[in-house]
Design an enzyme around this catalytic site. Structure first.
Site, PDB file in Angstrom:
ATOM      1  N   ASP A 121      -1.184  -4.498   5.315  1.00  0.00           N
ATOM      2  CA  ASP A 121      -0.486  -5.418   4.413  1.00  0.00           C
ATOM      3  C   ASP A 121      -1.365  -6.594   3.996  1.00  0.00           C
ATOM      4  O   ASP A 121      -1.408  -6.976   2.826  1.00  0.00           O
ATOM      5  CB  ASP A 121       0.758  -5.981   5.101  1.00  0.00           C
ATOM      6  CG  ASP A 121       1.981  -5.096   4.969  1.00  0.00           C
ATOM      7  OD1 ASP A 121       1.900  -4.043   4.314  1.00  0.00           O
ATOM      8  OD2 ASP A 121       3.036  -5.467   5.524  1.00  0.00           O
TER       9      ASP A 121
ATOM     10  N   ASP B 264       7.777  -0.881   8.065  1.00  0.00           N
ATOM     11  CA  ASP B 264       8.568  -0.892   6.835  1.00  0.00           C
ATOM     12  C   ASP B 264       9.875  -0.128   7.002  1.00  0.00           C
ATOM     13  O   ASP B 264      10.916  -0.540   6.497  1.00  0.00           O
ATOM     14  CB  ASP B 264       7.762  -0.263   5.694  1.00  0.00           C
ATOM     15  CG  ASP B 264       6.903  -1.289   4.971  1.00  0.00           C
ATOM     16  OD1 ASP B 264       7.108  -2.502   5.182  1.00  0.00           O
ATOM     17  OD2 ASP B 264       6.030  -0.874   4.196  1.00  0.00           O
TER      18      ASP B 264
ATOM     19  N   HIS C 165       5.509  -9.752   6.941  1.00  0.00           N
ATOM     20  CA  HIS C 165       4.670  -8.929   6.078  1.00  0.00           C
ATOM     21  C   HIS C 165       3.866  -9.706   5.038  1.00  0.00           C
ATOM     22  O   HIS C 165       3.154  -9.091   4.239  1.00  0.00           O
ATOM     23  CB  HIS C 165       5.537  -7.884   5.365  1.00  0.00           C
ATOM     24  CG  HIS C 165       6.176  -6.902   6.291  1.00  0.00           C
ATOM     25  ND1 HIS C 165       5.765  -5.583   6.394  1.00  0.00           N
ATOM     26  CD2 HIS C 165       7.197  -7.036   7.186  1.00  0.00           C
ATOM     27  CE1 HIS C 165       6.517  -4.956   7.289  1.00  0.00           C
ATOM     28  NE2 HIS C 165       7.390  -5.822   7.781  1.00  0.00           N
TER      29      HIS C 165
ATOM     30  N   HIS D 259       0.054  -9.870  -0.930  1.00  0.00           N
ATOM     31  CA  HIS D 259       0.755 -10.259   0.294  1.00  0.00           C
ATOM     32  C   HIS D 259       0.232 -11.587   0.828  1.00  0.00           C
ATOM     33  O   HIS D 259       0.727 -12.086   1.841  1.00  0.00           O
ATOM     34  CB  HIS D 259       0.641  -9.159   1.352  1.00  0.00           C
ATOM     35  CG  HIS D 259       1.690  -8.114   1.182  1.00  0.00           C
ATOM     36  ND1 HIS D 259       2.702  -7.899   2.086  1.00  0.00           N
ATOM     37  CD2 HIS D 259       1.917  -7.239   0.175  1.00  0.00           C
ATOM     38  CE1 HIS D 259       3.488  -6.940   1.669  1.00  0.00           C
ATOM     39  NE2 HIS D 259       3.033  -6.516   0.499  1.00  0.00           N
TER      40      HIS D 259
ATOM     41  N   HIS E  21       3.754  -6.881  -8.013  1.00  0.00           N
ATOM     42  CA  HIS E  21       3.628  -6.581  -6.594  1.00  0.00           C
ATOM     43  C   HIS E  21       3.841  -5.092  -6.333  1.00  0.00           C
ATOM     44  O   HIS E  21       3.084  -4.458  -5.599  1.00  0.00           O
ATOM     45  CB  HIS E  21       4.630  -7.415  -5.796  1.00  0.00           C
ATOM     46  CG  HIS E  21       4.417  -7.352  -4.316  1.00  0.00           C
ATOM     47  ND1 HIS E  21       3.869  -8.392  -3.601  1.00  0.00           N
ATOM     48  CD2 HIS E  21       4.663  -6.367  -3.407  1.00  0.00           C
ATOM     49  CE1 HIS E  21       3.792  -8.054  -2.323  1.00  0.00           C
ATOM     50  NE2 HIS E  21       4.273  -6.824  -2.185  1.00  0.00           N
TER      51      HIS E  21
ATOM     52  N   HIS F  64      -0.978   3.061   3.645  1.00  0.00           N
ATOM     53  CA  HIS F  64      -0.946   2.657   5.055  1.00  0.00           C
ATOM     54  C   HIS F  64      -1.477   3.764   5.959  1.00  0.00           C
ATOM     55  O   HIS F  64      -2.184   3.495   6.937  1.00  0.00           O
ATOM     56  CB  HIS F  64       0.478   2.287   5.461  1.00  0.00           C
ATOM     57  CG  HIS F  64       0.829   0.875   5.127  1.00  0.00           C
ATOM     58  ND1 HIS F  64       0.208  -0.206   5.707  1.00  0.00           N
ATOM     59  CD2 HIS F  64       1.739   0.356   4.272  1.00  0.00           C
ATOM     60  CE1 HIS F  64       0.724  -1.325   5.227  1.00  0.00           C
ATOM     61  NE2 HIS F  64       1.652  -1.013   4.351  1.00  0.00           N
TER      62      HIS F  64
ATOM     63  N   ARG G 204      12.398  -2.472   8.879  1.00  0.00           N
ATOM     64  CA  ARG G 204      12.659  -3.857   8.462  1.00  0.00           C
ATOM     65  C   ARG G 204      14.041  -4.039   7.846  1.00  0.00           C
ATOM     66  O   ARG G 204      14.553  -5.172   7.785  1.00  0.00           O
ATOM     67  CB  ARG G 204      11.585  -4.327   7.484  1.00  0.00           C
ATOM     68  CG  ARG G 204      11.573  -3.600   6.161  1.00  0.00           C
ATOM     69  CD  ARG G 204      10.331  -3.892   5.355  1.00  0.00           C
ATOM     70  NE  ARG G 204      10.275  -5.259   4.887  1.00  0.00           N
ATOM     71  CZ  ARG G 204       9.304  -5.739   4.105  1.00  0.00           C
ATOM     72  NH1 ARG G 204       8.297  -4.957   3.750  1.00  0.00           N
ATOM     73  NH2 ARG G 204       9.320  -6.973   3.695  1.00  0.00           N
TER      74      ARG G 204
ATOM     75  N   TRP H 296       0.803  -1.220   0.000  1.00  0.00           N
ATOM     76  CA  TRP H 296       0.000   0.000   0.000  1.00  0.00           C
ATOM     77  C   TRP H 296       0.838   1.273   0.000  1.00  0.00           C
ATOM     78  O   TRP H 296       0.299   2.358  -0.029  1.00  0.00           O
ATOM     79  CB  TRP H 296      -0.956   0.047   1.190  1.00  0.00           C
ATOM     80  CG  TRP H 296      -2.007  -1.001   1.210  1.00  0.00           C
ATOM     81  CD1 TRP H 296      -2.421  -1.709   2.302  1.00  0.00           C
ATOM     82  CD2 TRP H 296      -2.826  -1.463   0.119  1.00  0.00           C
ATOM     83  NE1 TRP H 296      -3.418  -2.577   1.958  1.00  0.00           N
ATOM     84  CE2 TRP H 296      -3.703  -2.451   0.626  1.00  0.00           C
ATOM     85  CE3 TRP H 296      -2.891  -1.135  -1.227  1.00  0.00           C
ATOM     86  CZ2 TRP H 296      -4.619  -3.108  -0.172  1.00  0.00           C
ATOM     87  CZ3 TRP H 296      -3.804  -1.797  -2.031  1.00  0.00           C
ATOM     88  CH2 TRP H 296      -4.660  -2.759  -1.505  1.00  0.00           C
TER      89      TRP H 296
ATOM     90  N   ASP I  79       1.459  -2.301  -4.644  1.00  0.00           N
ATOM     91  CA  ASP I  79       1.908  -1.626  -3.428  1.00  0.00           C
ATOM     92  C   ASP I  79       1.839  -0.114  -3.549  1.00  0.00           C
ATOM     93  O   ASP I  79       1.429   0.578  -2.618  1.00  0.00           O
ATOM     94  CB  ASP I  79       3.357  -2.006  -3.113  1.00  0.00           C
ATOM     95  CG  ASP I  79       3.469  -3.291  -2.305  1.00  0.00           C
ATOM     96  OD1 ASP I  79       2.426  -3.875  -1.958  1.00  0.00           O
ATOM     97  OD2 ASP I  79       4.599  -3.696  -2.014  1.00  0.00           O
TER      98      ASP I  79
ATOM     99  N   HIS J 126       0.319  -1.546  10.785  1.00  0.00           N
ATOM    100  CA  HIS J 126       0.897  -1.771   9.460  1.00  0.00           C
ATOM    101  C   HIS J 126       0.469  -3.100   8.852  1.00  0.00           C
ATOM    102  O   HIS J 126       0.068  -3.167   7.686  1.00  0.00           O
ATOM    103  CB  HIS J 126       2.427  -1.733   9.571  1.00  0.00           C
ATOM    104  CG  HIS J 126       3.110  -1.849   8.238  1.00  0.00           C
ATOM    105  ND1 HIS J 126       3.374  -0.763   7.436  1.00  0.00           N
ATOM    106  CD2 HIS J 126       3.566  -2.938   7.560  1.00  0.00           C
ATOM    107  CE1 HIS J 126       3.970  -1.156   6.332  1.00  0.00           C
ATOM    108  NE2 HIS J 126       4.099  -2.487   6.383  1.00  0.00           N
TER     109      HIS J 126
END
Length: 266
Positions: A143, A71, A86, A149, A173, A32, A74, A27, A177, A139
């Protein structure tokens, strides 16, 4: 259709985002924050009160201020292991448990959402522990509602499906996102959060993280998320944009319910 000024603007915007977007996460930052804003509008007053010590501890004014922490961290050495949090992967066209291939060690998105909800609800834990649980939950619920995801193991949820849009290379992807949420945000002048709150949604507010994962996985086939050709036009963006808006709106509503249950349920 091609001379519609709004659609031309969306196509140009998507091309620019594809060119300049950094490493993608579900997203994107915008999506998010929108999910978190929707949830904050819908939580009970007593939940809002219970959140205040946690927000103060995290130096945040709103849930949206925490929405992209997972994010942002990570890639740090201490949080490298959280990359597994995630997503969940399934064998292609096999959306079922125990068919899922990425939750055997208990670190997939389904199991960690359940774990962080328990930690958030535990008054015996420190504000630091509960604050971290809150940051992950805000978050990860977002996701899990990005269908890829909960996608196929063989191409890592669309990361291995290469696409070309307006002459720029990317993968499916990343398109879901970053570019599709950006297209949703740009389609009208009204604030995105208010439009998501106003959506009439074809769903029932029930189930838990495992049910949400199966729901996302099944959308991949039923909504034909994988295009027939790798070279895309703006028609793909136009077709998927309503579904993206629905998924963000549903994620915000479910996050609100999860926070209510964790912080104020009997």
């Amino acid at each position: 259709m091609s001379d519609d000024p709004r659609r031309v603007a969306v196509a140009l915007m998507v091309a620019v985002v594809l060119l300049w977007a950094p490493l993608a996460h579900a997203w994107g930052d915008l999506g998010h924050r929108a999910v978190a804003d929707v949830a904050e509008q819908l939580i009970r007053p007593e939940t809002r009160q219970a959140l205040q010590p946690l927000l103060v501890h995290e130096q945040a004014a709103h849930l949206a201020d925490l929405a992209n922490w997972a994010d942002a961290h990570r890639e740090l050495p201490a949080f490298k292991h959280t990359a597994r949090y995630h997503f969940i992967n399934f064998p292609r066209d096999d959306c079922r448990f125990p068919g899922a291939t990425s939750c055997n060690d208990g670190d997939c998105i389904v199991s960690v959402i359940e774990r962080f909800q328990r930690e958030l609800a535990d008054p015996e834990l420190s504000l630091s522990q509960r604050g971290e649980a809150l940051k992950f939950l805000v978050h990860l619920v977002g996701d899990l509602h990005q269908p890829l995801h909960a996608g196929w193991f063989d191409d890592w949820g669309g990361n291995g499906f290469q696409i070309n849009l307006h002459g720029e290379g990317s993968n499916l992807h990343k398109l879901w996102d970053v570019n599709l949420p950006a297209a949703v945000a740009s389609e009208a002048p009204e604030p995105l959060t208010q439009r998501l709150l106003a959506l009439s949604l074809p769903w029932q507010d029930q189930g838990r993280a495992a049910d949400w994962a199966l729901e996302s996985c099944r959308l991949i086939g039923s909504e034909q998320l994988y295009p027939a050709k790798h070279k895309l036009s703006s028609a793909y963006i136009e077709r998927q944009r309503p579904l993206v808006a629905q998924r963000m709106a549903i994620a915000g509503r479910r996050l609100a319910r999860l926070l209510d249950e964790s912080l104020t349920a009997p």
